[in-house]
Design a protein around this motif. Structure first.
Motif, PDB file in Angstrom:
ATOM      1  N   ILE A  21       8.341  -2.929  -7.522  1.00 15.73           N
ATOM      2  CA  ILE A  21       7.124  -2.606  -8.250  1.00 15.73           C
ATOM      3  C   ILE A  21       6.074  -3.258  -7.081  1.00 15.73           C
ATOM      4  O   ILE A  21       6.816  -4.340  -7.039  1.00 15.73           O
ATOM      5  N   ALA A  22       4.566  -2.590  -7.885  1.00 13.08           N
ATOM      6  CA  ALA A  22       3.446  -3.235  -7.025  1.00 13.08           C
ATOM      7  C   ALA A  22       2.558  -4.070  -8.422  1.00 13.08           C
ATOM      8  O   ALA A  22       2.710  -2.985  -8.678  1.00 13.08           O
ATOM      9  N   MET A  23       2.312  -5.084  -7.986  1.00 11.70           N
ATOM     10  CA  MET A  23       2.069  -6.108  -8.819  1.00 11.70           C
ATOM     11  C   MET A  23       0.648  -7.019  -8.071  1.00 11.70           C
ATOM     12  O   MET A  23       1.367  -7.684  -7.539  1.00 11.70           O
ATOM     13  N   ASN A  24      -0.304  -6.462  -8.374  1.00 11.58           N
ATOM     14  CA  ASN A  24      -1.477  -7.969  -7.887  1.00 11.58           C
ATOM     15  C   ASN A  24      -1.271  -7.865  -6.277  1.00 11.58           C
ATOM     16  O   ASN A  24      -0.852  -9.494  -5.906  1.00 11.58           O
ATOM     17  N   ARG A  25      -0.875  -7.058  -5.892  1.00  9.98           N
ATOM     18  CA  ARG A  25      -1.011  -6.666  -4.239  1.00  9.98           C
ATOM     19  C   ARG A  25       0.140  -6.833  -3.920  1.00  9.98           C
ATOM     20  O   ARG A  25       0.280  -7.410  -2.668  1.00  9.98           O
ATOM     21  N   ARG A  82       0.952  -1.178   0.159  1.00 13.11           N
ATOM     22  CA  ARG A  82      -0.021  -0.091   0.173  1.00 13.11           C
ATOM     23  C   ARG A  82       1.156   1.249   0.000  1.00 13.11           C
ATOM     24  O   ARG A  82       0.099   2.088  -0.948  1.00 13.11           O
ATOM     25  N   HIS A  83       2.151   1.359   1.060  1.00 16.34           N
ATOM     26  CA  HIS A  83       3.245   2.473   1.353  1.00 16.34           C
ATOM     27  C   HIS A  83       3.109   2.499  -0.225  1.00 16.34           C
ATOM     28  O   HIS A  83       3.523   4.360  -1.245  1.00 16.34           O
ATOM     29  N   LEU A  84       3.873   1.366  -1.399  1.00 15.49           N
ATOM     30  CA  LEU A  84       4.650   1.830  -3.108  1.00 15.49           C
ATOM     31  C   LEU A  84       3.035   1.907  -3.952  1.00 15.49           C
ATOM     32  O   LEU A  84       3.519   3.133  -4.188  1.00 15.49           O
ATOM     33  N   ASP A  85       1.949   1.629  -3.916  1.00 11.83           N
ATOM     34  CA  ASP A  85       1.228   2.119  -4.123  1.00 11.83           C
ATOM     35  C   ASP A  85       1.072   3.868  -4.109  1.00 11.83           C
ATOM     36  O   ASP A  85       0.562   4.460  -5.275  1.00 11.83           O
ATOM     37  N   LYS A  86       1.226   4.196  -2.737  1.00  7.87           N
ATOM     38  CA  LYS A  86       1.124   5.658  -2.468  1.00  7.87           C
ATOM     39  C   LYS A  86       2.285   6.618  -3.030  1.00  7.87           C
ATOM     40  O   LYS A  86       1.736   7.460  -3.782  1.00  7.87           O
ATOM     41  N   LEU A  87       3.553   5.759  -3.509  1.00  7.88           N
ATOM     42  CA  LEU A  87       5.077   6.154  -4.300  1.00  7.88           C
ATOM     43  C   LEU A  87       4.102   6.466  -6.235  1.00  7.88           C
ATOM     44  O   LEU A  87       5.507   6.912  -6.624  1.00  7.88           O
ATOM     45  N   GLY A  88       3.262   5.384  -6.314  1.00  7.77           N
ATOM     46  CA  GLY A  88       2.949   5.855  -7.430  1.00  7.77           C
ATOM     47  C   GLY A  88       3.196   4.415  -8.499  1.00  7.77           C
ATOM     48  O   GLY A  88       3.455   3.999  -9.125  1.00  7.77           O
ATOM     49  N   GLY A  89       3.352   3.249  -7.188  1.00  8.48           N
ATOM     50  CA  GLY A  89       3.086   1.718  -8.032  1.00  8.48           C
ATOM     51  C   GLY A  89       4.843   1.157  -8.095  1.00  8.48           C
ATOM     52  O   GLY A  89       5.466   0.073  -8.470  1.00  8.48           O
ATOM     53  N   ARG A  90       5.993   2.028  -7.646  1.00 11.02           N
ATOM     54  CA  ARG A  90       6.890   1.363  -7.872  1.00 11.02           C
ATOM     55  C   ARG A  90       7.819   2.591  -7.556  1.00 11.02           C
ATOM     56  O   ARG A  90       8.096   3.450  -7.940  1.00 11.02           O
TER      57      ARG A  90
END
Length: 166
Positions: free
Chosen positions: A104-108, A79-87
């Motif tokens: 990267i964030a992929m599929n949670r 969730r934190h990585l998603d807040k940073l833009g997903g990567r």
């Protein structure tokens, strides 16, 4: 340049020390701080069975690769990585292409890829932050020490209560 981990020293650098030093250790202290805040301190990292394989990778490029590909995805809050833009594109200075990673964030889930993303317009690598490899190692030593201190503190509270009750 002073090497922080010369001959396997126990030098540590906290996130606060890294960000307070400006660009001495990291190209963008605010970006690195934002990235590092997504790391969850988990006690399994202190357990030797949780880090099997580090023994063989204790030196050089293999250690950093193992850390970024094996440990970071397990510790990082998606969730934190998603807040940073997903990567987040991180370069470990002094290691060449072997020190370039994209988290990267992929599929949670969190994954670490080797290499850096490229800017579509220029074709140049995109780097969110570059940190000296020795400073990154010192940061991880401090991160582990903080987990150990927290674990010892949590273990000491019940023991103190038992001693008072006795």
């Amino acid at each position: 340049m002073v090497t922080i981990d010369s001959h396997g020293s126990i030098a540590r650098l906290s996130l606060d020390e890294i960000t307070a030093s400006g660009t001495r250790y990291v190209s963008d202290p605010a970006a690195f701080s934002a990235f590092a805040q997504g790391l969850r301190p988990e006690t399994w990292l202190l357990d030797a069975s949780g880090t099997s394989g580090f023994e063989g990778a204790s030196a050089g490029f293999a250690f950093y690769g193992m850390l970024m590909h094996e440990v970071v995805p397990r510790l990082y809050d998606v969730r934190h990585l998603d807040k940073l833009g997903g990567r987040f594109a991180l370069r470990l200075g002094g290691l060449g292409p072997r020190g370039e990673f994209t988290v990267i964030a992929m599929n949670r889930r969190v994954l670490t890829l080797s290499g850096l993303p490229r800017d579509e317009a220029t074709g140049q690598p995109v780097v969110d932050a570059e940190i000296r490899a020795d400073a990154f190692l010192a940061f991880w030593k401090d991160f582990l020490a903080q987990i150990a201190l927290s674990t010892l503190f949590k273990a000491a509270i019940p023991r103190a209560a038992l001693l008072r009750a006795a």
